[in-house]
Scaffold this motif. Structure first.
Motif, short mmCIF file in Angstrom:
data_model
loop_
_atom_site.label_atom_id
_atom_site.label_comp_id
_atom_site.label_asym_id
_atom_site.label_seq_id
_atom_site.Cartn_x
_atom_site.Cartn_y
_atom_site.Cartn_z
N GLN A 198 1.85 6.77 -6.80
CA GLN A 198 0.81 7.74 -7.18
C GLN A 198 1.29 9.16 -6.93
OE1 GLN A 198 -3.46 7.00 -6.98
NE2 GLN A 198 -3.54 8.47 -5.31
N GLN A 199 2.04 9.36 -5.85
CA GLN A 199 2.52 10.70 -5.51
C GLN A 199 3.56 11.22 -6.49
OE1 GLN A 199 3.82 10.03 -1.47
NE2 GLN A 199 1.82 10.51 -0.59
N THR B 296 1.27 4.07 -2.92
CA THR B 296 1.02 5.48 -2.59
C THR B 296 2.16 6.35 -3.09
OG1 THR B 296 -0.27 4.89 -0.63
CG2 THR B 296 0.66 7.11 -0.71
N ASP C 84 0.83 -1.21 0.00
CA ASP C 84 0.00 0.00 0.00
C ASP C 84 0.86 1.26 0.00
OD1 ASP C 84 -2.29 -1.53 0.00
OD2 ASP C 84 -2.58 -1.42 2.18
N ASN C 85 1.92 1.26 0.81
CA ASN C 85 2.78 2.44 0.88
C ASN C 85 3.53 2.65 -0.43
OD1 ASN C 85 4.12 4.68 2.37
ND2 ASN C 85 5.94 3.41 2.11
#
Length: 343
Positions: free
Chosen positions: A65-66, A62, A58-59
């Protein structure tokens, strides 16, 4: 008794040096991206030790995506920097593309046309940068420093200084939001997928096409490229146009992700995009750099910021850390150039 004659000794056979074929690992160690990649590995290892929650799917998604929007902008900036130019206006173009798209969306324009409108606004802005740099012979640093303010002013005028918000309750907006908020197969963020596609296409163009060859030639020596029959002006204008187009695309994705944009959106993003390219090994004086290096540079900045966030470090110190990394990257590149020059 017959005199025996001794046959002359055969001349020694000279051994011909056979060039050794370097292994893939040895070629990697000599690649410009190697140092940045190794630094990324060290940073990743550090994150697993000091940042709780760093290791996890998940991280990582993330982080992906960032970095997607900055990564898309950095792909375009890579072409400009390899051409021995600079584009300081991509942050303003990012905001311009987002605002144009937002205004079209609020005017009930279908989202594909609105998205194309935002991307086209970025392309026109990039084209103007290129034409002014090549046509008037003004250094691109000065041109894009000026258009950084001009495009920001145009963005504020178009928005009237007021934020633009989109309502996800509308079908047109809900479909548009899938670009920034959706996930492919329910797992991969669409922004990351789009960044990957843009990066791969950039790699192919830069390393496999005639335009990519001309880009390196112009960046290495514009005069030599001109004498070889390359239209140096056209190559540079195309690079600026591509940079503006991708900045506009990033702005559209930013609007899709947040459903919100204002006139100052994108401020400072140009420095992060340029930083990623430089950290990835591209030379500020042009002629060298790779798209793979840029992707690694973008990932490095994303992982660094993620670790600092997980540690609760102030955003002010994050800016300091990013600047320090840029200085170290340029210093390392300078040292490697001097070392190779002495060989």
């Amino acid at each position: 008794m017959a005199q025996m004659t001794t046959a002359p000794a055969a001349a020694p056979v000279e051994k011909t040096a056979v060039p050794r074929t370097r292994s893939p690992f040895q070629r990697f160690l000599h690649a410009r991206e190697a140092s940045t990649f190794l630094a990324l590995v060290v940073l990743f290892s550090l994150g697993t030790l000091i940042a709780p929650g760093f290791v996890g799917t998940d991280n990582f998604l993330t982080v992906g995506q960032q970095i997607a929007q900055i990564g898309i902008m950095a792909v375009g900036v890579t072409f400009v920097i390899i051409n021995a130019e600079i584009d300081l206006s991509v942050g303003s173009i990012y905001g311009l593309g987002a605002v144009v798209c937002g205004l079209l969306m609020t005017s009930d324009v279908a989202w594909p046309l609105a998205a194309l409108g935002g991307i086209a606004a970025g392309a026109v802005a990039g084209l103007i940068n290129g034409l002014m740099t090549v046509g008037f012979g003004i250094p691109s640093f000065i041109v894009t420093l000026g258009t950084l303010s001009v495009y920001r002013g145009v963005t504020l005028l178009l928005s009237g200084g007021s934020p633009i918000s989109l309502s996800s309750n509308e079908a047109n907006v809900a479909e548009f939001n899938l670009l920034g908020q959706g996930k492919l197969f329910g797992l991969l963020p669409m922004q990351l997928v789009i960044f990957a596609l843009v990066a791969v296409l950039g790699m192919v163009v830069l390393s496999r096409s005639r335009y990519g060859f001309n880009t390196y030639a112009v960046g290495g020596s514009a005069e030599a490229a001109r004498l070889c029959g390359i239209n140096t002006g056209r190559v540079k204008v195309a690079a600026f146009t591509l940079s503006g187009t991708l900045a506009g695309l990033a702005g559209v994705l930013g609007l899709s992700f947040l459903s919100y944009v204002q006139g100052v959106t994108g401020t400072g993003m140009e420095l992060t995009a340029i930083s990623a390219v430089i950290i990835g090994g591209a030379a500020l004086f042009g002629g060298s750099g790779t798209m793979l290096g840029t992707v690694i540079g973008v990932a490095f900045i994303g992982v660094l910021q993620n670790i600092l966030n997980l540690r609760g470090i102030s955003s002010f110190w994050q800016t300091v850390a990013t600047g320090a990394v840029i200085i170290l990257a340029v210093a390392a590149d300078t040292w490697l150039r001097r070392r190779s020059g002495r060989r």
